[in-house]
Design a protein around this motif. Structure first.
Motif, mmCIF file in Angstrom:
data_model
loop_
_atom_site.group_PDB
_atom_site.id
_atom_site.type_symbol
_atom_site.label_atom_id
_atom_site.label_comp_id
_atom_site.label_asym_id
_atom_site.label_seq_id
_atom_site.Cartn_x
_atom_site.Cartn_y
_atom_site.Cartn_z
ATOM 1 N N ASN A 63 -51.373 -33.277 -10.076
ATOM 2 C CA ASN A 63 -51.209 -34.299 -11.109
ATOM 3 C C ASN A 63 -52.163 -35.452 -10.829
ATOM 4 O O ASN A 63 -51.964 -36.218 -9.877
ATOM 5 N N SER A 64 -53.189 -35.597 -11.645
ATOM 6 C CA SER A 64 -54.194 -36.631 -11.394
ATOM 7 C C SER A 64 -53.631 -38.044 -11.537
ATOM 8 O O SER A 64 -54.215 -38.998 -11.011
ATOM 9 N N ALA A 65 -52.495 -38.204 -12.214
ATOM 10 C CA ALA A 65 -51.877 -39.527 -12.334
ATOM 11 C C ALA A 65 -51.366 -40.024 -10.988
ATOM 12 O O ALA A 65 -51.046 -41.208 -10.846
ATOM 13 N N GLN A 66 -51.306 -39.147 -9.994
ATOM 14 C CA GLN A 66 -50.906 -39.541 -8.641
ATOM 15 C C GLN A 66 -52.049 -40.190 -7.875
ATOM 16 O O GLN A 66 -51.865 -40.630 -6.745
ATOM 17 N N ILE A 67 -53.236 -40.244 -8.496
ATOM 18 C CA ILE A 67 -54.407 -40.881 -7.887
ATOM 19 C C ILE A 67 -54.630 -42.230 -8.538
ATOM 20 O O ILE A 67 -54.813 -42.330 -9.754
ATOM 21 N N ALA A 68 -54.622 -43.302 -7.739
ATOM 22 C CA ALA A 68 -54.922 -44.651 -8.232
ATOM 23 C C ALA A 68 -56.207 -45.141 -7.578
ATOM 24 O O ALA A 68 -56.417 -44.929 -6.375
ATOM 25 N N PHE A 69 -57.064 -45.785 -8.349
ATOM 26 C CA PHE A 69 -58.312 -46.323 -7.814
ATOM 27 C C PHE A 69 -58.092 -47.717 -7.227
ATOM 28 O O PHE A 69 -57.347 -48.534 -7.786
ATOM 29 N N THR A 70 -58.754 -47.970 -6.106
ATOM 30 C CA THR A 70 -58.794 -49.297 -5.492
ATOM 31 C C THR A 70 -60.245 -49.570 -5.089
ATOM 32 O O THR A 70 -61.123 -48.751 -5.338
ATOM 33 N N ALA A 71 -60.474 -50.695 -4.427
ATOM 34 C CA ALA A 71 -61.832 -51.023 -3.996
ATOM 35 C C ALA A 71 -62.281 -50.185 -2.807
ATOM 36 O O ALA A 71 -63.476 -49.938 -2.628
ATOM 37 N N ASN A 72 -61.338 -49.744 -1.986
ATOM 38 C CA ASN A 72 -61.661 -49.005 -0.758
ATOM 39 C C ASN A 72 -60.358 -48.494 -0.145
ATOM 40 O O ASN A 72 -59.265 -48.763 -0.676
ATOM 41 N N THR A 196 -61.658 -43.380 0.756
ATOM 42 C CA THR A 196 -62.761 -44.202 0.290
ATOM 43 C C THR A 196 -63.856 -43.290 -0.225
ATOM 44 O O THR A 196 -63.942 -42.125 0.163
ATOM 45 N N GLY A 197 -64.704 -43.820 -1.103
ATOM 46 C CA GLY A 197 -65.694 -42.979 -1.749
ATOM 47 C C GLY A 197 -67.050 -42.950 -1.095
ATOM 48 O O GLY A 197 -67.868 -42.087 -1.400
ATOM 49 N N HIS A 198 -67.324 -43.886 -0.177
ATOM 50 C CA HIS A 198 -68.701 -44.069 0.288
ATOM 51 C C HIS A 198 -69.034 -43.369 1.599
ATOM 52 O O HIS A 198 -70.152 -43.492 2.091
ATOM 53 N N LYS A 199 -68.077 -42.624 2.143
ATOM 54 C CA LYS A 199 -68.342 -41.931 3.413
ATOM 55 C C LYS A 199 -68.526 -40.442 3.144
ATOM 56 O O LYS A 199 -69.559 -40.023 2.640
ATOM 57 N N GLY A 200 -67.561 -39.628 3.474
ATOM 58 C CA GLY A 200 -67.720 -38.194 3.312
ATOM 59 C C GLY A 200 -67.916 -37.735 1.884
ATOM 60 O O GLY A 200 -68.472 -36.660 1.646
ATOM 61 N N LEU A 201 -67.467 -38.520 0.914
ATOM 62 C CA LEU A 201 -67.633 -38.142 -0.483
ATOM 63 C C LEU A 201 -69.032 -38.451 -1.007
ATOM 64 O O LEU A 201 -69.382 -38.061 -2.127
ATOM 65 N N LEU A 202 -69.821 -39.217 -0.230
ATOM 66 C CA LEU A 202 -71.221 -39.508 -0.537
ATOM 67 C C LEU A 202 -71.409 -40.355 -1.789
ATOM 68 O O LEU A 202 -72.477 -40.347 -2.411
ATOM 69 N N GLY A 203 -70.362 -41.091 -2.164
ATOM 70 C CA GLY A 203 -70.462 -41.981 -3.305
ATOM 71 C C GLY A 203 -70.876 -43.382 -2.898
ATOM 72 O O GLY A 203 -71.181 -43.647 -1.731
ATOM 73 N N PRO A 204 -70.858 -44.334 -3.846
ATOM 74 C CA PRO A 204 -71.227 -45.719 -3.546
ATOM 75 C C PRO A 204 -70.083 -46.478 -2.874
ATOM 76 O O PRO A 204 -68.935 -46.023 -2.875
ATOM 77 N N THR A 205 -70.401 -47.621 -2.321
ATOM 78 C CA THR A 205 -69.375 -48.486 -1.749
ATOM 79 C C THR A 205 -68.596 -49.168 -2.872
ATOM 80 O O THR A 205 -69.034 -49.218 -4.020
ATOM 81 N N GLY A 206 -67.429 -49.707 -2.523
ATOM 82 C CA GLY A 206 -66.656 -50.482 -3.484
ATOM 83 C C GLY A 206 -65.702 -49.678 -4.333
ATOM 84 O O GLY A 206 -65.129 -50.209 -5.281
ATOM 85 N N THR A 247 -60.082 -54.888 -14.420
ATOM 86 C CA THR A 247 -61.088 -53.881 -14.750
ATOM 87 C C THR A 247 -61.541 -53.168 -13.480
ATOM 88 O O THR A 247 -61.926 -53.823 -12.509
ATOM 89 N N PRO A 248 -61.495 -51.855 -13.457
ATOM 90 C CA PRO A 248 -61.898 -51.130 -12.241
ATOM 91 C C PRO A 248 -63.403 -51.166 -12.040
ATOM 92 O O PRO A 248 -64.162 -51.564 -12.941
ATOM 93 N N ASN A 249 -63.841 -50.737 -10.877
ATOM 94 C CA ASN A 249 -65.268 -50.652 -10.568
ATOM 95 C C ASN A 249 -65.838 -49.412 -11.259
ATOM 96 O O ASN A 249 -66.033 -48.366 -10.635
ATOM 97 N N ILE A 250 -66.108 -49.542 -12.548
ATOM 98 C CA ILE A 250 -66.565 -48.396 -13.327
ATOM 99 C C ILE A 250 -67.904 -47.883 -12.800
ATOM 100 O O ILE A 250 -68.132 -46.676 -12.711
ATOM 101 N N VAL A 251 -68.786 -48.799 -12.424
ATOM 102 C CA VAL A 251 -70.079 -48.396 -11.865
ATOM 103 C C VAL A 251 -69.867 -47.509 -10.633
ATOM 104 O O VAL A 251 -70.485 -46.453 -10.494
ATOM 105 N N GLY A 252 -68.976 -47.942 -9.743
ATOM 106 C CA GLY A 252 -68.711 -47.174 -8.537
ATOM 107 C C GLY A 252 -68.062 -45.837 -8.837
ATOM 108 O O GLY A 252 -68.391 -44.810 -8.219
#
Length: 374
Positions: A63-72, A196-206, A247-252
């Motif tokens: 269930n993707s609704a179990q995933i919430a976005f944060t800054a890190n 977090t998105g910027h380590k093993g997932l290879l995404g941007p920081t934030g 507003t979430p970090n849409i760019v990130g």
């Protein structure tokens, strides 16, 4: 040659599609998330939700609704720890926890009387599963486990820990493991997982977030506008909006989605890493912090030298060989106390999918040259 070995700090390089997606959003997209019906806003909302879906799939959630976005992951961990009712309760932690866990727990110890207790481990830091049965279960409010240590790369047996915990909530700090280790959160019985998105997932920081099996049990850390239920001063009761004020970090998130859609094939194997660890351990003056078993070793480890401080060693690796590594306590003094490397810390090596075996040969050759001087 890839001489960047600080991927536990942040990954580099990123898939080229990450920068392309971010640039495309900034130049041609630009819409907000979940707050309007025009085309740009709709397109932005679709991208955010697609990223959420991808993360749920990656983590083994249905269930993707179990995933919430944060800054890190730090914000995610604070949201969970401070959002649970832990006043006067016991919290069990591994001795390898990052300050992202220990600092909010210390805050709750001082303000809400939370008792912090260390779990027993083997000599390398892996949780002793048999010793768990000796723990008195009364008044335990939470168990917190660092899935992969950012000091030694030790990987904890999450499934076994969750099986023992049963009805006790378990929070897994997946900052270092996500993107590196196959995840089966629902199957394992994990209650909360911070990433977090910027380590093993290879995404941007934030950009980061958390998975919650029962998200309704957490009181939001941040309150504000969500674009939904705007007729009420109360936060929405439904997820993930309940935890996504502002507003979430849409760019990130757009960049993270591009990383998830363009995962590179790893060029090195666990055997390459283990061979390298053994090579460093055999060098005169070096002590390696790692797992005893290759099956419990992630893609990072660290070491100390009898004559050179971690910072001296890191500086020489950079100045003479162009190798980028991290030295110090790595924001994990608890782990360094466990490994008896406090307060000096260690020098850390962290691989990514963009390393080739020749990169490791060059790194270990440099360490061998340094060892030969002593």
């Amino acid at each position: 040659m890839n001489t960047y070995f600080d991927n536990s700090g942040t990954s580099f390089p990123k898939p080229p599609q990450v920068a392309e997606a971010i640039s495309r959003y900034l130049k041609d997209g630009g819409g907000t998330y979940g707050r309007a019906a025009y085309g740009r806003a709709y397109e932005a909302t679709v991208l955010v939700e697609e990223c959420r879906d991808k993360l749920a799939e990656l983590m083994g959630g249905s269930n993707s609704a179990q995933i919430a976005f944060t800054a890190n992951s730090t914000t995610a961990i604070n949201t969970i720890i401070k959002g649970l009712s832990l006043r006067g309760k016991r919290v069990l932690v591994s001795p390898l926890e990052h300050n992202a866990v220990m600092r909010p727990l210390l805050f709750l110890k001082e303000t809400e009387g939370v008792a912090i207790e260390m779990l027993k481990t083997h000599s390398d830091g892996v949780i002793d599963i048999e010793a768990l049965d000796l723990i008195t279960r009364s008044n335990i409010g939470l168990v917190v486990i660092n899935h992969q240590s950012n000091v030694s790369g030790v990987v904890q047996p999450v499934s076994d820990i969750c099986k023992w915990a049963a009805d006790i909530p378990v929070l897994i700090d997946g900052s270092q493991s996500v993107g590196h280790i196959p995840l089966h959160l629902e199957e394992w019985g994990v209650d909360y997982f911070a990433f977090t998105g910027h380590k093993g997932l290879l995404g941007p920081t934030g950009v980061g977030g958390f998975y919650a099996r029962e998200p309704g049990n957490i009181t939001p850390l941040i309150h504000g506008g969500t674009g939904s239920a705007s007729d009420s001063f109360e936060m929405p009761a439904f997820v993930p909006d309940k935890y996504q004020a502002g507003t979430p970090n849409i760019v990130g998130i757009v960049g993270l989605l591009a990383a998830l859609n363009n995962v590179p094939q790893p060029m090195t194997t666990s055997a390459d890493l283990r061979k390298g660890i053994q090579s460093v351990a055999s060098l005169k003056g070096f002590k390696v912090l790692c797992a005893s078993s290759e099956h419990e070793q992630g893609g990072s480890f660290s070491f100390t030298h009898a004559e050179l401080s971690p910072s001296q060693l890191a500086r020489e690796l950079y100045d003479k060989y162009g190798l980028e590594v991290r030295s110090g306590l790595h924001c994990a003094p608890a782990a360094h106390r466990f490994y008896s490397t406090f307060p000096q810390g260690s020098t850390r090596i962290a691989l990514s999918a963009y390393h080739f075996p020749d990169d490791l040969v060059y790194l270990f050759g440099a360490l061998k040259e340094i060892a030969s001087r002593f």
